[in-house]
Design a protein around this motif. Structure first.
Motif, mmCIF file in Angstrom:
data_model
loop_
_atom_site.group_PDB
_atom_site.id
_atom_site.type_symbol
_atom_site.label_atom_id
_atom_site.label_comp_id
_atom_site.label_asym_id
_atom_site.label_seq_id
_atom_site.Cartn_x
_atom_site.Cartn_y
_atom_site.Cartn_z
ATOM 1 N N PRO A 33 0.814 -1.221 0.000
ATOM 2 C CA PRO A 33 0.000 0.000 0.000
ATOM 3 C C PRO A 33 0.844 1.266 0.000
ATOM 4 O O PRO A 33 1.784 1.418 0.774
ATOM 5 C CB PRO A 33 -0.820 -0.115 1.292
ATOM 6 N N LYS A 34 0.512 2.159 -0.929
ATOM 7 C CA LYS A 34 1.181 3.444 -1.051
ATOM 8 C C LYS A 34 0.125 4.536 -0.876
ATOM 9 O O LYS A 34 -0.891 4.555 -1.575
ATOM 10 C CB LYS A 34 1.840 3.570 -2.428
ATOM 11 N N GLU A 35 0.367 5.427 0.075
ATOM 12 C CA GLU A 35 -0.577 6.506 0.344
ATOM 13 C C GLU A 35 -0.287 7.686 -0.579
ATOM 14 O O GLU A 35 0.830 8.204 -0.616
ATOM 15 C CB GLU A 35 -0.456 6.934 1.807
ATOM 16 N N LEU A 36 -1.289 8.086 -1.337
ATOM 17 C CA LEU A 36 -1.169 9.211 -2.264
ATOM 18 C C LEU A 36 -2.115 10.313 -1.802
ATOM 19 O O LEU A 36 -3.331 10.097 -1.724
ATOM 20 C CB LEU A 36 -1.503 8.774 -3.687
ATOM 21 N N ILE A 37 -1.569 11.474 -1.488
ATOM 22 C CA ILE A 37 -2.372 12.552 -0.917
ATOM 23 C C ILE A 37 -2.326 13.767 -1.831
ATOM 24 O O ILE A 37 -1.256 14.225 -2.242
ATOM 25 C CB ILE A 37 -1.865 12.948 0.487
ATOM 26 N N LYS A 38 -3.484 14.290 -2.141
ATOM 27 C CA LYS A 38 -3.591 15.523 -2.927
ATOM 28 C C LYS A 38 -4.887 16.221 -2.560
ATOM 29 O O LYS A 38 -5.946 15.578 -2.474
ATOM 30 C CB LYS A 38 -3.561 15.214 -4.431
ATOM 31 N N HIS A 39 -4.816 17.507 -2.333
ATOM 32 C CA HIS A 39 -5.988 18.303 -1.971
ATOM 33 C C HIS A 39 -6.695 17.717 -0.743
ATOM 34 O O HIS A 39 -7.935 17.627 -0.708
ATOM 35 C CB HIS A 39 -6.954 18.420 -3.156
ATOM 36 N N ASN A 40 -5.901 17.261 0.208
ATOM 37 C CA ASN A 40 -6.409 16.661 1.453
ATOM 38 C C ASN A 40 -7.219 15.392 1.212
ATOM 39 O O ASN A 40 -7.990 14.975 2.067
ATOM 40 C CB ASN A 40 -7.258 17.675 2.251
ATOM 41 N N HIS A 41 -7.042 14.817 0.053
ATOM 42 C CA HIS A 41 -7.718 13.556 -0.275
ATOM 43 C C HIS A 41 -6.685 12.446 -0.324
ATOM 44 O O HIS A 41 -5.599 12.623 -0.890
ATOM 45 C CB HIS A 41 -8.435 13.677 -1.618
ATOM 46 N N PRO A 577 -3.413 0.929 -22.774
ATOM 47 C CA PRO A 577 -4.447 1.805 -22.225
ATOM 48 C C PRO A 577 -3.922 2.812 -21.196
ATOM 49 O O PRO A 577 -3.182 2.472 -20.282
ATOM 50 C CB PRO A 577 -5.415 0.815 -21.569
ATOM 51 N N PHE A 578 -4.345 4.050 -21.358
ATOM 52 C CA PHE A 578 -4.062 5.144 -20.431
ATOM 53 C C PHE A 578 -5.146 5.115 -19.356
ATOM 54 O O PHE A 578 -6.216 5.683 -19.529
ATOM 55 C CB PHE A 578 -4.062 6.456 -21.213
ATOM 56 N N VAL A 579 -4.899 4.432 -18.242
ATOM 57 C CA VAL A 579 -5.969 4.161 -17.284
ATOM 58 C C VAL A 579 -5.728 4.722 -15.888
ATOM 59 O O VAL A 579 -6.666 4.876 -15.119
ATOM 60 C CB VAL A 579 -6.244 2.644 -17.174
ATOM 61 N N ASP A 580 -4.473 5.031 -15.559
ATOM 62 C CA ASP A 580 -4.183 5.576 -14.230
ATOM 63 C C ASP A 580 -4.061 7.085 -14.362
ATOM 64 O O ASP A 580 -3.006 7.682 -14.145
ATOM 65 C CB ASP A 580 -2.896 4.951 -13.682
ATOM 66 N N VAL A 581 -5.172 7.719 -14.701
ATOM 67 C CA VAL A 581 -5.160 9.099 -15.182
ATOM 68 C C VAL A 581 -4.628 10.073 -14.138
ATOM 69 O O VAL A 581 -3.736 10.882 -14.423
ATOM 70 C CB VAL A 581 -6.583 9.517 -15.628
ATOM 71 N N VAL A 582 -5.145 10.009 -12.934
ATOM 72 C CA VAL A 582 -4.796 11.016 -11.932
ATOM 73 C C VAL A 582 -3.335 10.889 -11.507
ATOM 74 O O VAL A 582 -2.593 11.879 -11.481
ATOM 75 C CB VAL A 582 -5.734 10.915 -10.717
ATOM 76 N N SER A 583 -2.898 9.682 -11.182
ATOM 77 C CA SER A 583 -1.508 9.500 -10.741
ATOM 78 C C SER A 583 -0.524 9.898 -11.834
ATOM 79 O O SER A 583 0.506 10.530 -11.568
ATOM 80 C CB SER A 583 -1.264 8.046 -10.325
ATOM 81 N N THR A 584 -0.830 9.526 -13.075
ATOM 82 C CA THR A 584 0.061 9.869 -14.184
ATOM 83 C C THR A 584 0.122 11.377 -14.390
ATOM 84 O O THR A 584 1.201 11.954 -14.553
ATOM 85 C CB THR A 584 -0.402 9.175 -15.474
ATOM 86 N N MET A 585 -1.012 12.026 -14.361
ATOM 87 C CA MET A 585 -1.039 13.464 -14.625
ATOM 88 C C MET A 585 -0.519 14.300 -13.455
ATOM 89 O O MET A 585 -0.298 15.496 -13.598
ATOM 90 C CB MET A 585 -2.457 13.901 -15.002
ATOM 91 N N LEU A 586 -0.312 13.655 -12.307
ATOM 92 C CA LEU A 586 0.317 14.342 -11.181
ATOM 93 C C LEU A 586 1.835 14.174 -11.181
ATOM 94 O O LEU A 586 2.533 14.814 -10.402
ATOM 95 C CB LEU A 586 -0.247 13.815 -9.853
ATOM 96 N N ASP A 587 2.342 13.312 -12.041
ATOM 97 C CA ASP A 587 3.778 13.026 -12.077
ATOM 98 C C ASP A 587 4.397 13.683 -13.296
ATOM 99 O O ASP A 587 4.342 13.168 -14.409
ATOM 100 C CB ASP A 587 4.005 11.511 -12.111
ATOM 101 N N GLU A 588 5.002 14.839 -13.104
ATOM 102 C CA GLU A 588 5.535 15.610 -14.229
ATOM 103 C C GLU A 588 6.827 15.030 -14.789
ATOM 104 O O GLU A 588 7.330 15.500 -15.810
ATOM 105 C CB GLU A 588 5.740 17.068 -13.798
ATOM 106 N N SER A 589 7.364 14.007 -14.136
ATOM 107 C CA SER A 589 8.567 13.363 -14.674
ATOM 108 C C SER A 589 8.231 12.327 -15.739
ATOM 109 O O SER A 589 9.100 11.888 -16.484
ATOM 110 C CB SER A 589 9.351 12.682 -13.546
ATOM 111 N N ILE A 590 6.955 11.944 -15.803
ATOM 112 C CA ILE A 590 6.534 10.960 -16.794
ATOM 113 C C ILE A 590 6.413 11.646 -18.151
ATOM 114 O O ILE A 590 5.894 12.769 -18.246
ATOM 115 C CB ILE A 590 5.182 10.326 -16.391
#
Length: 700
Positions: A33-41, A577-590
């Motif tokens: 499990p990896k905790e991903l936090i953005k906008h208090n979510h 398929p481009f399916v992990d939309v939020v995590s990918t678009m939060l990672d500017e190194s990708i």
């Protein structure tokens, strides 16, 4: 989401068992499990570890998944081989392209029997010689792609680019045409494109950012010098923009294009003066996209300034603004201007109205147009290879869902059309008239009409026919209603094939695109679902045998519609398929992330985050009966990283409460476009068809 469920009561869906493999052989991914936090979510991603490229745990797990899918396809080896034999019996093993002209010389691409790659043939004085042999260049490599080749204006040299991994990272080499000697100098790490200046000594090329793979720099190389000393002549620092280069048809200018999804800027370098600095044509403005070409009398500009479907304007010199230019073709709400080409004595414009393509040929003042179209309902026209600025003939191509592609020549003086080249199948039993193609219009949830292009074999009972529905719906891309020789194997087995021209593409113009992007993106997914529902309700297929297919952004479509309406689809094929939309678009190194903000939104902004999260397929996997799924990728994919589909498969399989198989097939020597070489490409198609037939219960 309640509208997505309205079909549930209309059609029953019975779970089915098609996979006889022992349950203990099904791969189970470990969870960290990896905790991903953005906008208090807070999101918890148990498979985040899969992005550790080249690590032993990742490679071991991919191997386990590949072995699992291999066992599935080994059981269908007979049917796969049947498909491959059908392809071979239908497609000429020595298939050729139409002859084309470059600087007064005629060339033709040819496939060679029993070889995976093509040869480029030079045709001179009724004599044929091999100009390029991709098979020799690919020797010893699992993957090979010839990115581009560019012949010097005096025809003495050729510059060519090659990718031998699949990451779309090309090295440029040079060859003397007379001796065949490949020069020692090489330019590594480019996007593959090459343009010669008119001096036969200078070439321009594009470099990518090594991390994000964004095309962002233009370099000038002088033959005979070390590429490490090449001059940087343009750099795009705004990460939303990417650059590419072209040369005008009249050979007067090298054009540097810097483009984002919503604005563009073009710079010019005189092709006769390659050492000069680039000059900006029109500075970029928010929401202004434009394209230019040059004629000896001035510049022709396709622009969307106050014109969503674009207008054509003219300026004798570099203008101060679009408003100062002469309007040649005004904006039309019903007609999207796709493309233009300006010859010495005439103008050609390609447009699309209600999805139908048309080519117009007229005077340089955009008058006295003659229109080229076809009497069919479903077809595609497009400008073909036109290299001769002084020609009196325009080449264009035609295809349809029932007709192999053809090249026509339109003579502007006689206003006559001549068939120049036509692809034919070697199967003596093939007849276009044995297949039916039509366009229907489904009704969307909000009342919009969704165009659907369909094809099927004449005589089948449509109400009992399985349907393969294809979709994309992003970036303004229009999926053409084009012929496929391999697809006949499905049609001959009773399948209906359809393309849903959903919002997010430009099939119905710019508004159709705008209504399927950013905070309207969900229209893309509901349109596809509505198209499937409509075809079932109107008797165009068996409602219990609907299959869906899409790749890349179309793979995002597959993930979303599967989450929203799993009961509707019996099977799904999702390619890269481009399916992990939020995590990918939060990672500017990708690679490509920042440049995609104008298409999907920037999840660093809270409103965009929540909207994207509302449809991100990976984030919405839940416990339910999923349809049978085949998910494919390439390990070296630079557009959609391998771990997106890999994570998705693991999560799908953990949450699937049904018995349908979920397969993951990763080609370790491929990138975004799949494996290279004719045999690999056909094997991938045969496996997809075998998957569909297995789920449908077709055994031969």
């Amino acid at each position: 989401m309640k509208n997505f469920l309205r079909l549930f009561s209309l059609f029953s869906f019975t779970p089915f068992i098609v996979n006889s493999q022992n349950a203990s052989t099904i791969p189970v991914a470990k969870e960290i499990p990896k905790e991903l936090i953005k906008h208090n979510h807070v999101r918890i991603d148990p498979y985040f570890w899969m992005n550790e490229r080249d690590s032993k745990p990742v490679l071991d797990y991919i191997a386990e998944e590949n072995n699992y899918s291999k066992r599935f396809f080994d059981q269908k080896e007979g049917l796969i081989n049947t498909f491959l034999k059908e392809f071979d019996g239908r497609i000429n093993p020595e298939e050729t392209s139409a002859p084309f002209e470059i600087q007064g010389k005629t060339y033709q691409w040819r496939q060679i029997k029993d070889k995976d790659y093509r040869e480029l043939i030079l045709i001179e004085n009724q004599k044929e010689t091999v100009f390029f042999d991709e098979n020799a260049l690919a020797l010893g490599h699992e993957y090979y792609s010839l990115g581009d080749f560019s012949i010097s204006p005096n025809n003495e040299l050729v510059a060519f680019s090659q990718d031998k991994i699949g990451r779309r990272n090309y090295a440029i080499s040079f060859r003397e045409n007379k001796s065949g000697k490949v020069l020692k100098e090489q330019i590594p790490n480019t996007d593959g494109s090459i343009l010669w200046a008119n001096d036969n000594q200078t070439v321009f090329y594009v470099k990518k950012d090594p991390t994000t793979l964004r095309e962002f720099q233009i370099y000038r190389h002088v033959l005979g010098t070390n590429s490490s000393k090449d001059e940087l002549i343009f750099e795009e620092k705004d990460e939303r923009f990417a650059v590419y280069i072209t040369k005008t048809l009249d050979k007067q200018f090298i054009l540097i294009h810097s483009v984002s999804s919503t604005s563009s800027e073009t710079w010019l370098i005189g092709a006769d003066k390659p050492a000069e600095k680039a000059v900006c044509f029109l500075k970029r403005e928010k929401d202004h996209l434009y394209e230019i070409t040059h004629h000896e009398t001035g510049f022709y500009i396709l622009t969307n300034k106050n014109s969503p479907n674009r207008k054509l304007v003219f300026s004798k010199s570099i203008p101060n603004s679009v408003e100062s230019c002469e309007v040649l073709i005004a904006h039309n709400n019903d007609v999207y201007l796709d493309e233009m080409e300006v010859f010495k004595s005439f103008l050609v414009v390609q447009s699309r109205k209600m999805g139908r393509t048309e080519i117009s040929v007229g005077s340089l003042q955009a008058t006295n147009f003659s229109s080229i179209s076809m009497p069919e309902e479903v077809y595609e026209l497009g400008l073909s290879f036109n290299e001769n600025y002084e020609s009196k003939v325009v080449n264009y191509h035609y295809t349809s869902l029932t007709s192999p592609s053809s090249i026509y020549k339109y003579n502007i003086e006689s206003k006559t059309t001549q068939l120049f080249f036509q692809k034919t199948l070697i199967d003596p039993n093939f007849r276009s008239e044995n297949y039916v193609s039509t366009r229907i219009w489904a009704t969307a949830n909000d009342g919009q009409k969704i165009p659907i292009s369909i094809v099927y074999k004449k005589g089948i009972d449509l109400k009992k026919a399985p349907l393969l529905l294809y979709g994309y719906g992003s970036y303004g891309v229009t999926i053409p209603a084009a012929f496929s020789a391999t697809r006949l194997s499905l049609l001959d087995r009773g399948f209906v094939f359809a393309i849903a021209h959903i919002r997010g593409g430009k099939f119905l113009g710019e508004k159709w695109y705008q209504d399927g992007k950013l905070n309207h993106k969900r229209n893309t997914f509901t349109d596809f679902i509505n198209a499937a529902e409509w075809m079932a309700m109107k008797g165009y297929c068996d409602p219990n045998s609907i299959y869906a297919q899409g790749g890349s952004a179309g793979g995002l479509l597959m993930g979303s519609v599967t989450n929203l309406a799993p009961y509707l689809f019996k099977g799904v094929i999702a390619q890269v398929p481009f399916v992990d939309v939020v995590s990918t678009m939060l990672d500017e190194s990708i690679p490509l992330t920042v440049g995609e903000y104008e298409e999907w939104g920037n999840p660093n902004e809270e409103d965009a985050y929540w909207y994207m999260l509302s449809y991100s397929p990976y984030d919405h996997v839940k416990q339910m009966d999923y349809p049978a799924m085949l998910i494919t990728t390439g390990y070296h994919d630079s557009q959609v990283q391998y771990w997106e589909p890999l994570k998705w498969v693991a999560k799908l399989r953990k949450n699937n409460t049904g018995n349908a198989p979920i397969l993951f097939d990763c080609t370790m020597s491929a990138g975004h476009g799949g494996g290279s070489g004719r045999s690999t490409e056909r094997l991938e198609v045969a496996k997809e068809f075998a998957f569909l037939c297995e789920i449908q219960g077709i055994n031969e």
